[in-house]
Design a protein around this motif. Structure first.
Motif, short mmCIF file in Angstrom:
data_model
loop_
_atom_site.label_atom_id
_atom_site.label_comp_id
_atom_site.label_asym_id
_atom_site.label_seq_id
_atom_site.Cartn_x
_atom_site.Cartn_y
_atom_site.Cartn_z
N GLY A 128 0.80 -1.21 0.00
CA GLY A 128 0.00 0.00 0.00
C GLY A 128 0.84 1.28 0.00
N THR A 129 0.13 2.38 -0.16
CA THR A 129 0.76 3.71 -0.15
C THR A 129 0.25 4.46 1.08
N VAL A 130 1.19 5.09 1.79
CA VAL A 130 0.87 5.77 3.05
C VAL A 130 1.39 7.20 2.98
N LEU A 131 0.59 8.14 3.46
CA LEU A 131 1.02 9.54 3.56
C LEU A 131 1.01 9.95 5.03
N ASP A 132 2.08 10.59 5.49
CA ASP A 132 2.14 11.16 6.84
C ASP A 132 2.12 12.69 6.70
N VAL A 133 1.02 13.30 7.14
CA VAL A 133 0.85 14.75 6.97
C VAL A 133 1.40 15.49 8.18
N GLY A 134 2.25 16.49 7.93
CA GLY A 134 2.91 17.22 9.02
C GLY A 134 3.95 16.31 9.64
N THR A 135 4.75 15.71 8.77
CA THR A 135 5.66 14.63 9.19
C THR A 135 6.79 15.10 10.09
N GLY A 136 7.06 16.43 10.13
CA GLY A 136 8.20 16.90 10.92
C GLY A 136 9.47 16.21 10.44
N GLY A 192 10.16 13.20 10.24
CA GLY A 192 9.93 11.92 9.57
C GLY A 192 10.17 10.69 10.43
N VAL A 193 10.15 10.86 11.76
CA VAL A 193 10.47 9.71 12.63
C VAL A 193 9.36 8.67 12.56
N LEU A 194 8.11 9.11 12.46
CA LEU A 194 7.02 8.13 12.31
C LEU A 194 7.15 7.37 10.99
N VAL A 195 7.48 8.07 9.92
CA VAL A 195 7.66 7.40 8.62
C VAL A 195 8.73 6.31 8.75
N ALA A 196 9.83 6.65 9.43
CA ALA A 196 10.91 5.67 9.59
C ALA A 196 10.42 4.45 10.38
N GLU A 197 9.64 4.70 11.43
CA GLU A 197 9.16 3.57 12.24
C GLU A 197 8.21 2.68 11.44
N ILE A 198 7.40 3.30 10.59
CA ILE A 198 6.50 2.49 9.74
C ILE A 198 7.34 1.69 8.74
N ARG A 234 5.00 1.94 0.48
CA ARG A 234 5.67 3.18 0.02
C ARG A 234 5.09 4.32 0.85
N ILE A 235 5.95 4.99 1.58
CA ILE A 235 5.49 5.96 2.56
C ILE A 235 6.06 7.33 2.22
N THR A 236 5.20 8.33 2.25
CA THR A 236 5.62 9.70 1.95
C THR A 236 5.25 10.59 3.13
N ALA A 255 9.93 8.69 1.58
CA ALA A 255 10.38 9.98 1.06
C ALA A 255 9.66 11.10 1.82
N ALA A 256 10.16 12.32 1.66
CA ALA A 256 9.50 13.47 2.28
C ALA A 256 9.56 14.65 1.32
N ARG A 257 8.52 15.45 1.31
CA ARG A 257 8.51 16.65 0.46
C ARG A 257 7.70 17.75 1.11
#
Ligand code: SAM
Length: 202
Positions: A51-59, A61-67, A75-77, A101-103
């Motif tokens: 699946g594809t996951v978006l983290d809004v207001g990721t700061g 990106g520590v949550l993205v890394a844990e996921i 694939r997490i953005t 990734a982060a943008r």
């Protein structure tokens, strides 16, 4: 500004750039790690295969890394208003290559096509959004049919604005919205709210 006991919705950009970003990055990676572990486990349990996951207001990106650590198939953005936070997130996500990734982007004007994500998550960002009402159509637009939006924040964050914005526009009309409290593992704020909404199926 909201006066009904909820936090005011307001960004505080000075906290999230330059020295503020460096301090937040350290706090997130060391003091708050238990919190991201908890949320990442939630995401890992419900995200569909590949699946594809978006983290809004990721700061940073520590949550993205844990996921990403838990689910190599996703694939997490991460997206954030602050270019400094996005740069910190890109550093923290380097080890995960193309799958994390982060943008830069604003929740009210997300830089993604319609129906991009199976799951959208957001942690402790909602209470900084200047326009939670304007965020809802964008979140609904980039969420795939049947996709899930899970927002985690302090109990007094303006969750009700998301609910009323969704209701007034007939968005996120899948399963009934659900809010509960979860343990954070962080002594200074041992609980937070988890608010889940779902896009209507195709
Ligand atoms: C308290 S930090 C939370 C960061 C991270 N999610 C966490 O749990 O540690 C709030 C973040 O939300 C971001 N933010 C504030 N308003 C935003 C908006 N309108 N769109 C996207 N990000 C936003 C800020 O730049 C900041 O990085």
């Amino acid at each position: 500004m909201h006066t009904n006991g909820q936090f005011p919705a307001a960004n505080m950009p000075e906290l999230f750039q330059g020295r503020g970003t460096r301090a937040y990055d350290r706090i997130a990676r060391w003091l708050l790690r238990g919190l991201y572990t908890r949320i990442a486990e939630d995401v890992a349990d419900v995200a569909p295969d590949n699946g594809t996951v978006l983290d809004v207001g990721t700061g940073p990106g520590v949550l993205v890394a844990e996921i990403a650590r838990r689910r190599a198939d996703l694939r997490i953005t991460g997206v954030d208003l602050s270019a400094d936070m996005v740069a910190a997130a890109q550093r923290n996500l380097g080890p995960f290559g193309a799958r994390a990734a982060a943008r830069v982007g604003d929740v009210t004007d997300l830089p993604f096509p319609d129906d991009s994500f199976d799951l959208i998550v957001s942690s402790f960002s909602l209470h900084h959004w200047d326009d939670p009402d304007g965020a809802v159509p964008e979140l609904a637009r980039v969420l795939k049919p049947g996709g899930r939006l899970a927002v985690y924040d302090f109990e007094r964050a303006p969750f009700d604005m998301l609910v009323s914005a969704a209701r007034s526009r007939s968005l996120l009309t899948g399963r009934p919205a659900r809010r509960d409290l979860i343990r954070t593992g962080v002594p200074v704020f041992p609980r937070c709210a988890r608010h889940v909404m779902t896009a209507a199926p195709a």
